[in-house]
Design a protein around this motif. Structure first.
Motif, PDB file in Angstrom:
ATOM      1  N   TYR A 201       0.839  -1.205   0.000  1.00  0.00           N
ATOM      2  CA  TYR A 201       0.000   0.000   0.000  1.00  0.00           C
ATOM      3  C   TYR A 201       0.872   1.252   0.000  1.00  0.00           C
ATOM      4  O   TYR A 201       0.663   2.179  -0.789  1.00  0.00           O
ATOM      5  CB  TYR A 201      -0.936  -0.017   1.215  1.00  0.00           C
ATOM      6  CG  TYR A 201      -1.642   1.286   1.459  1.00  0.00           C
ATOM      7  CD1 TYR A 201      -2.678   1.701   0.636  1.00  0.00           C
ATOM      8  CD2 TYR A 201      -1.264   2.109   2.517  1.00  0.00           C
ATOM      9  CE1 TYR A 201      -3.328   2.904   0.864  1.00  0.00           C
ATOM     10  CE2 TYR A 201      -1.908   3.301   2.758  1.00  0.00           C
ATOM     11  CZ  TYR A 201      -2.936   3.707   1.929  1.00  0.00           C
ATOM     12  OH  TYR A 201      -3.575   4.898   2.161  1.00  0.00           O
ATOM     13  N   HIS A 202       1.872   1.280   0.888  1.00  0.00           N
ATOM     14  CA  HIS A 202       2.756   2.447   0.982  1.00  0.00           C
ATOM     15  C   HIS A 202       3.532   2.657  -0.316  1.00  0.00           C
ATOM     16  O   HIS A 202       3.748   3.805  -0.732  1.00  0.00           O
ATOM     17  CB  HIS A 202       3.709   2.311   2.165  1.00  0.00           C
ATOM     18  CG  HIS A 202       3.020   2.381   3.490  1.00  0.00           C
ATOM     19  ND1 HIS A 202       2.298   3.475   3.906  1.00  0.00           N
ATOM     20  CD2 HIS A 202       2.937   1.487   4.499  1.00  0.00           C
ATOM     21  CE1 HIS A 202       1.802   3.265   5.108  1.00  0.00           C
ATOM     22  NE2 HIS A 202       2.176   2.053   5.491  1.00  0.00           N
ATOM     23  N   LEU A 203       3.943   1.574  -0.957  1.00  0.00           N
ATOM     24  CA  LEU A 203       4.618   1.704  -2.248  1.00  0.00           C
ATOM     25  C   LEU A 203       3.686   2.317  -3.288  1.00  0.00           C
ATOM     26  O   LEU A 203       4.112   3.155  -4.097  1.00  0.00           O
ATOM     27  CB  LEU A 203       5.148   0.349  -2.723  1.00  0.00           C
ATOM     28  CG  LEU A 203       6.401  -0.119  -1.980  1.00  0.00           C
ATOM     29  CD1 LEU A 203       6.644  -1.604  -2.213  1.00  0.00           C
ATOM     30  CD2 LEU A 203       7.614   0.708  -2.385  1.00  0.00           C
TER      31      LEU A 203
ATOM     32  N   LYS B 197      -1.656  -5.187  -5.937  1.00  0.00           N
ATOM     33  CA  LYS B 197      -1.049  -6.256  -5.136  1.00  0.00           C
ATOM     34  C   LYS B 197      -1.566  -6.194  -3.704  1.00  0.00           C
ATOM     35  O   LYS B 197      -1.907  -7.222  -3.112  1.00  0.00           O
ATOM     36  CB  LYS B 197       0.478  -6.136  -5.128  1.00  0.00           C
ATOM     37  CG  LYS B 197       1.163  -6.667  -6.339  1.00  0.00           C
ATOM     38  CD  LYS B 197       2.677  -6.588  -6.152  1.00  0.00           C
ATOM     39  CE  LYS B 197       3.412  -7.070  -7.368  1.00  0.00           C
ATOM     40  NZ  LYS B 197       4.876  -7.022  -7.166  1.00  0.00           N
ATOM     41  N   PHE B 198      -1.588  -4.990  -3.154  1.00  0.00           N
ATOM     42  CA  PHE B 198      -2.070  -4.802  -1.788  1.00  0.00           C
ATOM     43  C   PHE B 198      -3.491  -5.339  -1.641  1.00  0.00           C
ATOM     44  O   PHE B 198      -3.789  -6.112  -0.722  1.00  0.00           O
ATOM     45  CB  PHE B 198      -2.006  -3.316  -1.407  1.00  0.00           C
ATOM     46  CG  PHE B 198      -2.776  -2.968  -0.172  1.00  0.00           C
ATOM     47  CD1 PHE B 198      -2.341  -3.386   1.085  1.00  0.00           C
ATOM     48  CD2 PHE B 198      -3.935  -2.214  -0.252  1.00  0.00           C
ATOM     49  CE1 PHE B 198      -3.061  -3.061   2.236  1.00  0.00           C
ATOM     50  CE2 PHE B 198      -4.646  -1.890   0.889  1.00  0.00           C
ATOM     51  CZ  PHE B 198      -4.210  -2.315   2.130  1.00  0.00           C
ATOM     52  N   LEU B 199      -4.366  -4.943  -2.546  1.00  0.00           N
ATOM     53  CA  LEU B 199      -5.770  -5.377  -2.461  1.00  0.00           C
ATOM     54  C   LEU B 199      -5.920  -6.877  -2.715  1.00  0.00           C
ATOM     55  O   LEU B 199      -6.787  -7.520  -2.115  1.00  0.00           O
ATOM     56  CB  LEU B 199      -6.632  -4.576  -3.428  1.00  0.00           C
ATOM     57  CG  LEU B 199      -6.792  -3.095  -3.060  1.00  0.00           C
ATOM     58  CD1 LEU B 199      -7.462  -2.329  -4.193  1.00  0.00           C
ATOM     59  CD2 LEU B 199      -7.558  -2.935  -1.752  1.00  0.00           C
ATOM     60  N   ALA B 200      -5.067  -7.446  -3.559  1.00  0.00           N
ATOM     61  CA  ALA B 200      -5.121  -8.892  -3.798  1.00  0.00           C
ATOM     62  C   ALA B 200      -4.661  -9.663  -2.563  1.00  0.00           C
ATOM     63  O   ALA B 200      -5.266 -10.675  -2.197  1.00  0.00           O
ATOM     64  CB  ALA B 200      -4.250  -9.260  -5.005  1.00  0.00           C
TER      65      ALA B 200
ATOM     66  N   ALA C 296      -6.886   1.838   4.810  1.00  0.00           N
ATOM     67  CA  ALA C 296      -5.946   1.594   3.719  1.00  0.00           C
ATOM     68  C   ALA C 296      -6.644   0.923   2.541  1.00  0.00           C
ATOM     69  O   ALA C 296      -6.345   1.234   1.378  1.00  0.00           O
ATOM     70  CB  ALA C 296      -4.769   0.746   4.198  1.00  0.00           C
ATOM     71  N   ILE C 297      -7.573   0.025   2.807  1.00  0.00           N
ATOM     72  CA  ILE C 297      -8.307  -0.643   1.725  1.00  0.00           C
ATOM     73  C   ILE C 297      -9.211   0.356   1.008  1.00  0.00           C
ATOM     74  O   ILE C 297      -9.240   0.412  -0.224  1.00  0.00           O
ATOM     75  CB  ILE C 297      -9.106  -1.856   2.263  1.00  0.00           C
ATOM     76  CG1 ILE C 297      -8.136  -2.978   2.662  1.00  0.00           C
ATOM     77  CG2 ILE C 297     -10.113  -2.351   1.229  1.00  0.00           C
ATOM     78  CD1 ILE C 297      -8.772  -4.196   3.274  1.00  0.00           C
ATOM     79  N   VAL C 298      -9.923   1.159   1.779  1.00  0.00           N
ATOM     80  CA  VAL C 298     -10.796   2.184   1.185  1.00  0.00           C
ATOM     81  C   VAL C 298      -9.964   3.132   0.324  1.00  0.00           C
ATOM     82  O   VAL C 298     -10.312   3.428  -0.823  1.00  0.00           O
ATOM     83  CB  VAL C 298     -11.553   2.968   2.292  1.00  0.00           C
ATOM     84  CG1 VAL C 298     -12.274   4.178   1.715  1.00  0.00           C
ATOM     85  CG2 VAL C 298     -12.524   2.056   3.024  1.00  0.00           C
ATOM     86  N   ASP C 299      -8.832   3.590   0.865  1.00  0.00           N
ATOM     87  CA  ASP C 299      -7.994   4.538   0.135  1.00  0.00           C
ATOM     88  C   ASP C 299      -7.398   3.911  -1.123  1.00  0.00           C
ATOM     89  O   ASP C 299      -7.383   4.544  -2.181  1.00  0.00           O
ATOM     90  CB  ASP C 299      -6.884   5.081   1.039  1.00  0.00           C
ATOM     91  CG  ASP C 299      -6.071   6.155   0.347  1.00  0.00           C
ATOM     92  OD1 ASP C 299      -6.664   7.149  -0.120  1.00  0.00           O
ATOM     93  OD2 ASP C 299      -4.836   5.986   0.236  1.00  0.00           O
ATOM     94  N   ALA C 300      -6.901   2.687  -1.025  1.00  0.00           N
ATOM     95  CA  ALA C 300      -6.307   2.039  -2.200  1.00  0.00           C
ATOM     96  C   ALA C 300      -7.345   1.915  -3.322  1.00  0.00           C
ATOM     97  O   ALA C 300      -7.034   2.176  -4.491  1.00  0.00           O
ATOM     98  CB  ALA C 300      -5.749   0.662  -1.834  1.00  0.00           C
ATOM     99  N   LYS C 301      -8.559   1.560  -2.982  1.00  0.00           N
ATOM    100  CA  LYS C 301      -9.618   1.457  -3.993  1.00  0.00           C
ATOM    101  C   LYS C 301      -9.913   2.815  -4.606  1.00  0.00           C
ATOM    102  O   LYS C 301     -10.096   2.939  -5.829  1.00  0.00           O
ATOM    103  CB  LYS C 301     -10.883   0.853  -3.378  1.00  0.00           C
ATOM    104  CG  LYS C 301     -10.754  -0.624  -3.086  1.00  0.00           C
ATOM    105  CD  LYS C 301     -12.011  -1.177  -2.431  1.00  0.00           C
ATOM    106  CE  LYS C 301     -11.874  -2.662  -2.150  1.00  0.00           C
ATOM    107  NZ  LYS C 301     -13.073  -3.208  -1.463  1.00  0.00           N
TER     108      LYS C 301
END
Length: 168
Positions: free
Chosen positions: A119-121, A140-143, A154-159
């Motif tokens: 996520y940070h990457l 990758k993070f979400l997978a 973090a999941i909400v933000d990544a999406k």
């Protein structure tokens, strides 16, 4: 670490004080203690995290580098990467997070640091304008964390970030 990153400075300071007393006593009692390197590493990492939370930037990286050299593990590497990121050195943060992300650490305390490194990457590469790499690391993070609670920040933000990044 959790207290420091959540801005609970009083609690973080108390944990650091207790650790300094406990580990200091252990170090004084036995220089041959097998956990001495680990104990000193934990203490240095705590000190660095608390300094960072208090915005005392002098010595933060040094404390976390010491922690990582004394007892190299995903937790100390994650703290070091986080500090570089918070202090505005995205290039060095990316190096440390990439080092952390290269080896899966599942089934232990280091699991969260390993997962969040992706996520940070994504954040670092997005900020640097490398949207292909940002997309790749968010995906990758979400997978990896596909079973994570959907309301985790973090999941909400990544999406949300994946929606904002144009397709390749």
């Amino acid at each position: 670490q959790i207290y420091a990153r959540d801005g609970k400075l009083k609690e973080a300071g108390l944990v650091l004080e207790k650790a300094e007393r406990a580990i200091g006593d252990t170090l004084a009692v036995s220089a041959v203690n097998r956990n001495t390197r680990h104990d000193r590493s934990v203490l240095a990492a705590l000190k660095g995290e608390v300094q960072l939370a208090r915005s005392q930037t002098t010595g933060v990286i040094e404390s976390l580098e010491v922690a990582s050299r004394l007892f190299p593990d995903p937790n100390t590497l994650g703290s070091l990467a986080y500090a570089y990121w918070k202090l505005g050195n995205g290039e060095e943060a990316a190096r440390k997070y990439l080092e952390l992300a290269e080896t899966p650490h599942l089934g232990g305390e280091a699991q969260e640091d390993w997962i969040l490194a992706h996520y940070h990457l994504g954040k670092i590469f997005q900020q640097a304008g490398d949207l292909d790499k940002a997309r790749r690391y968010y995906e990758k993070f979400l997978a990896i964390w596909k079973e994570g609670d959907p309301d985790l920040p973090a999941i909400v933000d990544a999406k949300e970030q994946l929606i904002r990044i144009p397709p390749a």
